[in-house]
Write a protein that holds these residues in place. Structure first.
Motif, PDB file in Angstrom:
ATOM      1  N   VAL A 216     -64.430 -51.601 -50.879  1.00  0.00           N
ATOM      2  CA  VAL A 216     -65.786 -51.588 -50.337  1.00  0.00           C
ATOM      3  C   VAL A 216     -66.093 -50.181 -49.832  1.00  0.00           C
ATOM      4  CG1 VAL A 216     -65.766 -54.024 -49.671  1.00  0.00           C
ATOM      5  CG2 VAL A 216     -64.976 -52.300 -48.043  1.00  0.00           C
ATOM      6  N   ARG A 217     -67.373 -49.899 -49.609  1.00  0.00           N
ATOM      7  CA  ARG A 217     -67.758 -48.567 -49.114  1.00  0.00           C
ATOM      8  C   ARG A 217     -67.512 -48.437 -47.618  1.00  0.00           C
ATOM      9  NH1 ARG A 217     -73.642 -48.495 -50.615  1.00  0.00           N
ATOM     10  NH2 ARG A 217     -73.692 -46.557 -49.416  1.00  0.00           N
ATOM     11  N   TYR A 218     -67.632 -49.538 -46.888  1.00  0.00           N
ATOM     12  CA  TYR A 218     -67.463 -49.504 -45.437  1.00  0.00           C
ATOM     13  C   TYR A 218     -66.532 -50.642 -45.012  1.00  0.00           C
ATOM     14  CZ  TYR A 218     -71.463 -46.359 -45.388  1.00  0.00           C
ATOM     15  OH  TYR A 218     -72.300 -45.293 -45.606  1.00  0.00           O
ATOM     16  N   PHE A 219     -65.401 -50.314 -44.453  1.00  0.00           N
ATOM     17  CA  PHE A 219     -64.416 -51.332 -44.078  1.00  0.00           C
ATOM     18  C   PHE A 219     -64.932 -52.258 -42.979  1.00  0.00           C
ATOM     19  CE2 PHE A 219     -63.634 -48.165 -40.803  1.00  0.00           C
ATOM     20  CZ  PHE A 219     -63.325 -48.933 -39.681  1.00  0.00           C
ATOM     21  N   ASP A 220     -65.909 -51.805 -42.193  1.00  0.00           N
ATOM     22  CA  ASP A 220     -66.329 -52.548 -41.004  1.00  0.00           C
ATOM     23  C   ASP A 220     -67.554 -53.421 -41.259  1.00  0.00           C
ATOM     24  OD1 ASP A 220     -65.851 -53.132 -38.225  1.00  0.00           O
ATOM     25  OD2 ASP A 220     -67.725 -52.071 -37.795  1.00  0.00           O
ATOM     26  N   ARG A 221     -67.767 -53.845 -42.483  1.00  0.00           N
ATOM     27  CA  ARG A 221     -68.901 -54.720 -42.774  1.00  0.00           C
ATOM     28  C   ARG A 221     -68.410 -56.091 -43.216  1.00  0.00           C
ATOM     29  NH1 ARG A 221     -73.339 -50.771 -45.798  1.00  0.00           N
ATOM     30  NH2 ARG A 221     -73.706 -49.425 -43.980  1.00  0.00           N
ATOM     31  N   ALA A 222     -69.079 -57.125 -42.688  1.00  0.00           N
ATOM     32  CA  ALA A 222     -68.741 -58.494 -43.053  1.00  0.00           C
ATOM     33  C   ALA A 222     -69.113 -58.753 -44.513  1.00  0.00           C
ATOM     34  CB  ALA A 222     -69.478 -59.472 -42.142  1.00  0.00           C
TER      35      ALA A 222
ATOM     36  N   SER B 186     -61.298 -57.497 -47.854  1.00  0.00           N
ATOM     37  CA  SER B 186     -59.838 -57.617 -47.830  1.00  0.00           C
ATOM     38  C   SER B 186     -59.389 -58.713 -46.876  1.00  0.00           C
ATOM     39  CB  SER B 186     -59.211 -56.273 -47.443  1.00  0.00           C
ATOM     40  OG  SER B 186     -59.366 -55.328 -48.480  1.00  0.00           O
ATOM     41  N   GLY B 187     -60.116 -58.870 -45.767  1.00  0.00           N
ATOM     42  CA  GLY B 187     -59.795 -59.940 -44.843  1.00  0.00           C
ATOM     43  C   GLY B 187     -59.923 -61.308 -45.487  1.00  0.00           C
ATOM     44  N   TRP B 188     -60.974 -61.477 -46.284  1.00  0.00           N
ATOM     45  CA  TRP B 188     -61.132 -62.738 -46.999  1.00  0.00           C
ATOM     46  C   TRP B 188     -60.047 -62.927 -48.055  1.00  0.00           C
ATOM     47  CZ3 TRP B 188     -63.250 -66.985 -45.679  1.00  0.00           C
ATOM     48  CH2 TRP B 188     -64.360 -66.991 -44.823  1.00  0.00           C
ATOM     49  N   ALA B 189     -59.647 -61.845 -48.714  1.00  0.00           N
ATOM     50  CA  ALA B 189     -58.573 -61.952 -49.709  1.00  0.00           C
ATOM     51  C   ALA B 189     -57.293 -62.467 -49.056  1.00  0.00           C
ATOM     52  CB  ALA B 189     -58.336 -60.599 -50.369  1.00  0.00           C
TER      53      ALA B 189
ATOM     54  N   MET C 160     -58.889 -50.405 -35.517  1.00  0.00           N
ATOM     55  CA  MET C 160     -57.805 -51.026 -34.764  1.00  0.00           C
ATOM     56  C   MET C 160     -58.181 -52.435 -34.305  1.00  0.00           C
ATOM     57  SD  MET C 160     -55.394 -48.968 -35.075  1.00  0.00           S
ATOM     58  CE  MET C 160     -54.283 -50.019 -34.122  1.00  0.00           C
ATOM     59  N   THR C 161     -59.437 -52.651 -33.970  1.00  0.00           N
ATOM     60  CA  THR C 161     -59.866 -53.992 -33.565  1.00  0.00           C
ATOM     61  C   THR C 161     -59.615 -54.990 -34.681  1.00  0.00           C
ATOM     62  OG1 THR C 161     -61.541 -53.138 -32.042  1.00  0.00           O
ATOM     63  CG2 THR C 161     -61.830 -55.393 -32.854  1.00  0.00           C
ATOM     64  N   ARG C 162     -60.003 -54.617 -35.888  1.00  0.00           N
ATOM     65  CA  ARG C 162     -59.803 -55.516 -37.024  1.00  0.00           C
ATOM     66  C   ARG C 162     -58.317 -55.654 -37.366  1.00  0.00           C
ATOM     67  NH1 ARG C 162     -64.138 -56.943 -40.382  1.00  0.00           N
ATOM     68  NH2 ARG C 162     -66.170 -56.205 -39.660  1.00  0.00           N
ATOM     69  N   TYR C 163     -57.587 -54.556 -37.295  1.00  0.00           N
ATOM     70  CA  TYR C 163     -56.168 -54.609 -37.637  1.00  0.00           C
ATOM     71  C   TYR C 163     -55.402 -55.495 -36.655  1.00  0.00           C
ATOM     72  CZ  TYR C 163     -51.353 -53.164 -38.328  1.00  0.00           C
ATOM     73  OH  TYR C 163     -50.000 -53.173 -38.540  1.00  0.00           O
ATOM     74  N   LEU C 164     -55.672 -55.346 -35.384  1.00  0.00           N
ATOM     75  CA  LEU C 164     -54.922 -56.080 -34.372  1.00  0.00           C
ATOM     76  C   LEU C 164     -55.206 -57.578 -34.389  1.00  0.00           C
ATOM     77  CD1 LEU C 164     -55.130 -53.545 -31.412  1.00  0.00           C
ATOM     78  CD2 LEU C 164     -53.106 -54.142 -32.768  1.00  0.00           C
ATOM     79  N   ARG C 165     -56.338 -57.976 -34.930  1.00  0.00           N
ATOM     80  CA  ARG C 165     -56.578 -59.417 -35.047  1.00  0.00           C
ATOM     81  C   ARG C 165     -56.041 -59.979 -36.365  1.00  0.00           C
ATOM     82  NH1 ARG C 165     -63.065 -58.665 -35.125  1.00  0.00           N
ATOM     83  NH2 ARG C 165     -63.422 -58.453 -37.373  1.00  0.00           N
ATOM     84  N   GLY C 166     -55.329 -59.154 -37.115  1.00  0.00           N
ATOM     85  CA  GLY C 166     -54.629 -59.615 -38.303  1.00  0.00           C
ATOM     86  C   GLY C 166     -55.462 -59.713 -39.550  1.00  0.00           C
ATOM     87  N   GLU C 167     -56.592 -59.029 -39.593  1.00  0.00           N
ATOM     88  CA  GLU C 167     -57.479 -59.125 -40.748  1.00  0.00           C
ATOM     89  C   GLU C 167     -56.856 -58.510 -41.993  1.00  0.00           C
ATOM     90  OE1 GLU C 167     -62.107 -58.014 -41.888  1.00  0.00           O
ATOM     91  OE2 GLU C 167     -61.452 -58.027 -39.808  1.00  0.00           O
ATOM     92  N   PHE C 168     -56.092 -57.450 -41.833  1.00  0.00           N
ATOM     93  CA  PHE C 168     -55.423 -56.796 -42.956  1.00  0.00           C
ATOM     94  C   PHE C 168     -54.114 -56.207 -42.459  1.00  0.00           C
ATOM     95  CE2 PHE C 168     -59.154 -54.399 -41.438  1.00  0.00           C
ATOM     96  CZ  PHE C 168     -58.528 -53.359 -40.769  1.00  0.00           C
ATOM     97  N   ASP C 169     -53.283 -55.795 -43.421  1.00  0.00           N
ATOM     98  CA  ASP C 169     -51.921 -55.360 -43.111  1.00  0.00           C
ATOM     99  C   ASP C 169     -51.687 -53.882 -43.380  1.00  0.00           C
ATOM    100  OD1 ASP C 169     -50.665 -58.235 -42.827  1.00  0.00           O
ATOM    101  OD2 ASP C 169     -51.859 -58.241 -44.679  1.00  0.00           O
TER     102      ASP C 169
END
Length: 385
Positions: free
Chosen positions: A282-288, A298-301, A340-349
């Protein structure tokens, strides 16, 4: 920078691969391999990123062992690398050895341009370009592709035959075997952005009525057969990374799936075929990605497949790559805090960094130690940096 990024510097185990940290250099096409052969400068380029502390390097797209894998794709003179032939394999062995000597890990991104190849170009100009249904894709959509290029390639051609499909799958398999023999640490597959695998997934370019087309699940057959062939040749120890995207170069607003259920129909069979890490481009990692949830693609994947996932899209910068102005200021604390907010909630690795690492080989080291992160200058795309 006072944000705690140390969680990104924990090791990760994927099959037989152990990464020292979660920072990945994203694949970026560079055009610095004359006749498809990576030279000493390419080896030095990758080694510098390993020396800068990046846990995993994914190479630029590397043509698989098929005559129509690479052409100019609107890039002008083509110096794209491939993964077959004595000279190219020797060049990649130098790359791998250099990265390993610096303590890094590296995987090649296997690439077949498919419909995006400009006919009559590349190392085998006589080879016809490969198109699932003979269709380049819709025209008149949002795209950054030059109109002159679209004019050259938009006319329909013959759909791929059964034998042509198998030949391409076999080409992926041979290049995966070369990757294992050269000592690469895994294999990445480019299944995004309107290239060959992606055009089998997309209903606009796969209109086949045989066993290679149909509904969303049926259209994954080519991708799954490619992944299975790579697994057979790469062995059980090497992880397989798979890049996919909603958007296409032919149409930035294209979507493979409009709901999580539809995305599962696409990714489920590919996951079952043997993918270990999904890279939702995606162009922006921080978009739903879908309404009703903050998860990105990636979180949905990860949620859908249970496999590891990797975030990408403007990490470390303030602009997406296909914005009207690609140069970007350093993303600063806001960008990293959102990450970091998204990473720490386990959205991606894993966290894939593109232009920021192209611009600064030591970006990962600077991030960890709180140093100033530099802006990106598009002129760097053409430097031996």
């Amino acid at each position: 920078m006072s944000i705690d990024v140390e969680p990104l510097f924990q090791p990760l185990h994927v099959r037989g691969l152990t990464l020292a940290n979660r920072i990945v250099m994203a694949p970026m096409t560079r055009n610095f391999s004359p006749q498809g052969v990576p030279g000493l400068d390419v080896a030095a380029y990758y080694r510098r990123r390993a020396e800068g502390g990046t846990g995993l390097l994914i190479t630029e797209g590397v043509g698989v062992d098929h005559p129509a894998a690479l052409g100019d794709a609107g890039l002008g003179e083509s110096n794209l690398p491939h993964l077959y032939g004595e000279a190219a394999l020797a060049g990649w062995k130098r790359v791998v050895d250099g990265v390993h000597g610096a303590g890094g890990k590296i995987v090649p991104q296997l690439w077949h341009q498919g419909v995006m190849r400009d006919p009559g170009t590349g190392p085998h100009p006589q080879a016809p370009s490969m198109r699932p249904s003979g269709l380049w894709g819709p025209t008149g959509r949002t795209s950054s592709i030059a109109p002159a290029y679209i004019e050259r390639v938009q006319a329909p051609t013959q759909p791929m035959s059964e034998s042509e499909i198998q030949d391409v799958i076999d080409g992926y398999a041979r290049s995966a075997r070369h990757a294992r023999e050269l000592g690469f640490d895994g294999v990445a597959v480019h299944g995004a952005h309107g290239y060959l695998i992606d055009t089998f997934l997309w209903d606009e370019t796969n209109r086949r009525s045989d066993g290679w087309g149909g509904d969303r699940r049926a259209r994954t057959r080519f991708a799954t057969e490619v992944v299975r062939a790579i697994r057979r040749e790469a062995g059980e120890a090497l992880p397989i990374f798979f890049r996919f995207s909603q958007w296409k170069q032919q149409d930035f607003k294209a979507r493979l799936a409009t709901t999580p259920r539809e995305l599962e129909e696409v990714l489920g069979p590919i996951s079952d075929a043997g993918v270990d890490v999904f890279d939702g481009s995606v162009r922006y990692f921080d978009r739903a990605e879908f309404e009703g949830s903050p998860l990105n693609l990636s979180g949905w994947a990860k949620k859908i497949t249970g496999k590891l996932s990797m975030a990408i899209g403007g990490i470390g910068l303030d602009r997406g790559f296909y914005d009207s102005k690609r140069d970007g200021r350093a993303g600063g604390s806001d960008n990293i805090e959102l990450l970091m907010t998204r990473y720490l909630r386990g959205e991606f690795d894993l966290v894939a960094v593109g232009r920021a690492l192209l611009n600064e080989p030591g970006w990962t080291h600077k991030l960890r130690h709180g140093h100033e992160l530099p802006p990106f200058d598009e002129a760097r795309l053409k430097e031996l940096h």
